[in-house]
Write an enzyme that holds these catalytic residues in place. Structure first.
Site, short mmCIF file in Angstrom:
data_model
loop_
_atom_site.label_atom_id
_atom_site.label_comp_id
_atom_site.label_asym_id
_atom_site.label_seq_id
_atom_site.Cartn_x
_atom_site.Cartn_y
_atom_site.Cartn_z
N HIS A 1 -7.96 1.30 -4.21
CA HIS A 1 -8.89 1.20 -3.07
C HIS A 1 -9.52 2.56 -2.86
O HIS A 1 -8.87 3.48 -2.35
CB HIS A 1 -8.08 0.74 -1.83
CG HIS A 1 -8.89 0.66 -0.57
ND1 HIS A 1 -8.29 0.46 0.66
CD2 HIS A 1 -10.23 0.75 -0.34
CE1 HIS A 1 -9.24 0.44 1.59
NE2 HIS A 1 -10.41 0.61 1.01
N GLY B 1 -2.59 4.64 8.01
CA GLY B 1 -1.72 3.48 8.06
C GLY B 1 -1.22 3.26 9.48
O GLY B 1 -1.40 4.10 10.36
N GLY B 2 -0.61 2.11 9.70
CA GLY B 2 0.08 1.86 10.96
C GLY B 2 -0.81 1.53 12.15
O GLY B 2 -0.36 1.59 13.29
N GLY C 1 1.05 -1.79 4.14
CA GLY C 1 1.59 -0.46 3.94
C GLY C 1 2.84 -0.24 4.77
O GLY C 1 3.98 -0.35 4.28
N SER C 2 2.65 0.03 6.08
CA SER C 2 3.81 0.34 6.93
C SER C 2 4.80 -0.82 7.00
O SER C 2 6.00 -0.59 7.12
CB SER C 2 3.34 0.75 8.33
OG SER C 2 2.38 -0.15 8.82
N HIS D 1 -1.04 -1.31 -4.30
CA HIS D 1 -2.31 -0.92 -3.67
C HIS D 1 -2.32 0.60 -3.54
O HIS D 1 -1.49 1.19 -2.85
CB HIS D 1 -2.41 -1.60 -2.31
CG HIS D 1 -3.71 -1.37 -1.60
ND1 HIS D 1 -4.83 -2.14 -1.81
CD2 HIS D 1 -4.07 -0.46 -0.67
CE1 HIS D 1 -5.82 -1.73 -1.04
NE2 HIS D 1 -5.37 -0.69 -0.34
N ASP E 1 -6.64 -5.85 4.42
CA ASP E 1 -5.95 -4.55 4.40
C ASP E 1 -6.02 -3.91 5.78
O ASP E 1 -7.11 -3.72 6.32
CB ASP E 1 -6.66 -3.67 3.35
CG ASP E 1 -6.02 -2.30 3.19
OD1 ASP E 1 -4.93 -2.07 3.73
OD2 ASP E 1 -6.63 -1.46 2.50
N GLY E 2 -4.84 -3.56 6.31
CA GLY E 2 -4.79 -2.85 7.59
C GLY E 2 -4.22 -3.72 8.69
O GLY E 2 -4.80 -4.75 9.04
N GLY E 3 -3.04 -3.33 9.18
CA GLY E 3 -2.42 -4.07 10.29
C GLY E 3 -1.83 -5.41 9.88
O GLY E 3 -1.60 -6.26 10.74
N MET F 1 -8.41 8.62 -0.58
CA MET F 1 -9.27 9.08 0.53
C MET F 1 -9.76 10.48 0.24
O MET F 1 -8.99 11.32 -0.23
CB MET F 1 -8.46 9.12 1.82
CG MET F 1 -7.88 7.79 2.22
SD MET F 1 -6.88 7.98 3.69
CE MET F 1 -6.30 6.31 3.89
N GLY G 1 -8.43 4.92 6.90
CA GLY G 1 -8.12 6.34 7.04
C GLY G 1 -6.65 6.60 7.34
O GLY G 1 -6.12 7.64 6.96
N MET H 1 -11.63 4.96 -0.92
CA MET H 1 -12.28 5.25 0.36
C MET H 1 -12.98 6.59 0.18
O MET H 1 -12.58 7.61 0.77
CB MET H 1 -11.23 5.29 1.48
CG MET H 1 -10.73 3.90 1.84
SD MET H 1 -9.19 3.93 2.76
CE MET H 1 -8.02 3.99 1.41
N MET I 1 -11.39 -5.21 5.65
CA MET I 1 -10.53 -4.27 6.38
C MET I 1 -10.18 -4.82 7.76
O MET I 1 -11.06 -5.26 8.51
CB MET I 1 -11.24 -2.91 6.57
CG MET I 1 -11.44 -2.07 5.32
SD MET I 1 -9.97 -1.69 4.35
CE MET I 1 -8.93 -0.83 5.54
N ASP J 1 -4.24 3.83 -2.39
CA ASP J 1 -5.28 4.24 -1.44
C ASP J 1 -5.77 5.66 -1.72
O ASP J 1 -5.01 6.61 -1.61
CB ASP J 1 -4.72 4.19 -0.01
CG ASP J 1 -4.68 2.79 0.54
OD1 ASP J 1 -5.72 2.11 0.49
OD2 ASP J 1 -3.62 2.37 1.03
N SER K 1 0.84 -1.21 0.00
CA SER K 1 0.00 0.00 0.00
C SER K 1 0.87 1.25 0.00
O SER K 1 1.68 1.46 0.91
CB SER K 1 -0.88 0.00 1.24
OG SER K 1 -1.30 1.31 1.54
C1 DX5 Z 1 -6.08 2.05 5.55
C2 DX5 Z 1 -5.60 1.83 4.12
C3 DX5 Z 1 -4.54 0.81 4.07
C4 DX5 Z 1 -3.32 1.22 4.83
C5 DX5 Z 1 -2.71 0.01 5.43
O1 DX5 Z 1 -6.87 3.13 5.61
O2 DX5 Z 1 -6.65 1.41 3.29
O3 DX5 Z 1 -4.24 0.37 2.77
O4 DX5 Z 1 -2.38 1.86 4.07
O5 DX5 Z 1 -1.63 0.40 6.18
P1 DX5 Z 1 -0.92 -0.57 7.23
O6 DX5 Z 1 -0.47 -1.78 6.45
O7 DX5 Z 1 0.18 0.25 7.75
O8 DX5 Z 1 -1.96 -0.92 8.24
ZN ZN Z 2 -6.16 0.25 1.38
#
Ligand code: DX5
Ligand code: ZN
Length: 217
Positions: free
Chosen positions: A66, A144-145, A198-199, A32, A175-177, A36, A142, A68, A137, A34, A7
């Protein structure tokens, strides 16, 4: 072996093309992207012109977009024209889910439906036959991390079993964590086929090495 979708939300946007090339060369299956809007989620990220530039720099990269954003149907064509290969939108954000899937199909792009932590995964079931992927999700979207919500694993299992029951090869993305040695293997074990990180990838000291490690899961 699960597909890996790094991401860009955690990327250094000053060298986005270069860093995406590194993770793709290290074995990532897609990027990926993102988006927003500051309305559906409380943050604003990147959008159409950035996707256009990134796709021009990396024409062979599969762009896993993605959205959002509120009312995704309004923007499906622009994202397709800018280089999206897959367009995923939130079940909570679309006023007409079937029309949005149909618009993505008509543009010959893959359609994905995203389910937030507080939304039952069963809300995607009526649309499964028409989707390339369902994105579950692991965090409230919203930022990352954030920490992965463990109840996500049961949602992945329920989706896996429904897809298997119907004989569908729909991808199950999470996606996420998603972290290398903890939640990523748990998600694969539960039935996920795409890991979005992502992170854990773009936030690593060596992003190529992190991307390559994810491919080994
Ligand atoms: C969350 C995003 C994710 C995000 C994931 O709002 O849709 O794609 O970047 O980030 P990590 O992998 O750091 O949770
Ligand atoms: Zn995403």
């Amino acid at each position: 072996m699960a597909k890996v979708s790094p991401s860009v939300l955690s990327a250094d946007f000053a060298k986005l093309g270069e860093d995406c090339r590194k993770v793709l060369d290290a074995g990532a299956d897609m990027i990926h992207f993102d988006v927003m809007d500051g309305d559906f989620v409380d943050n604003i990220s990147i959008g159409i012109p950035v996707l256009q530039c990134l796709k021009a720099a990396l024409p062979d990269a599969y762009m896993d977009v993605h959205l959002m954003i509120t009312d995704p149907l309004r923007y499906v064509k622009e994202f397709a024209d800018a280089g999206a290969d897959c367009i995923s939108f939130h079940v909570e954000a679309a006023s007409d889910i079937l029309a949005t899937i149909a618009a993505i199909d008509a543009l010959q792009k893959d359609a994905g439906l995203v389910v937030n932590p507080n939304t039952p995964v069963e809300s995607a079931f009526p649309y499964l036959d028409d989707l390339a992927l369902v994105l579950v999700m692991g965090v409230v979207p919203g930022h990352g991390g954030q920490a992965f919500r463990p109840e996500t694993l049961d949602k992945i299992r329920a989706l896996r079993s429904e897809c298997d029951r119907r004989g569908l090869s729909t991808d199950i993305s999470v996606d996420g964590g998603v972290k290398l040695s903890t939640t990523a293997p748990q998600c694969v074990e539960a039935g996920a086929t795409i890991l979005v990180a992502g992170s854990a990838i773009f936030g690593a000291d060596d992003i190529a090495a992190a991307g390559a490690e994810f491919k080994k899961i």
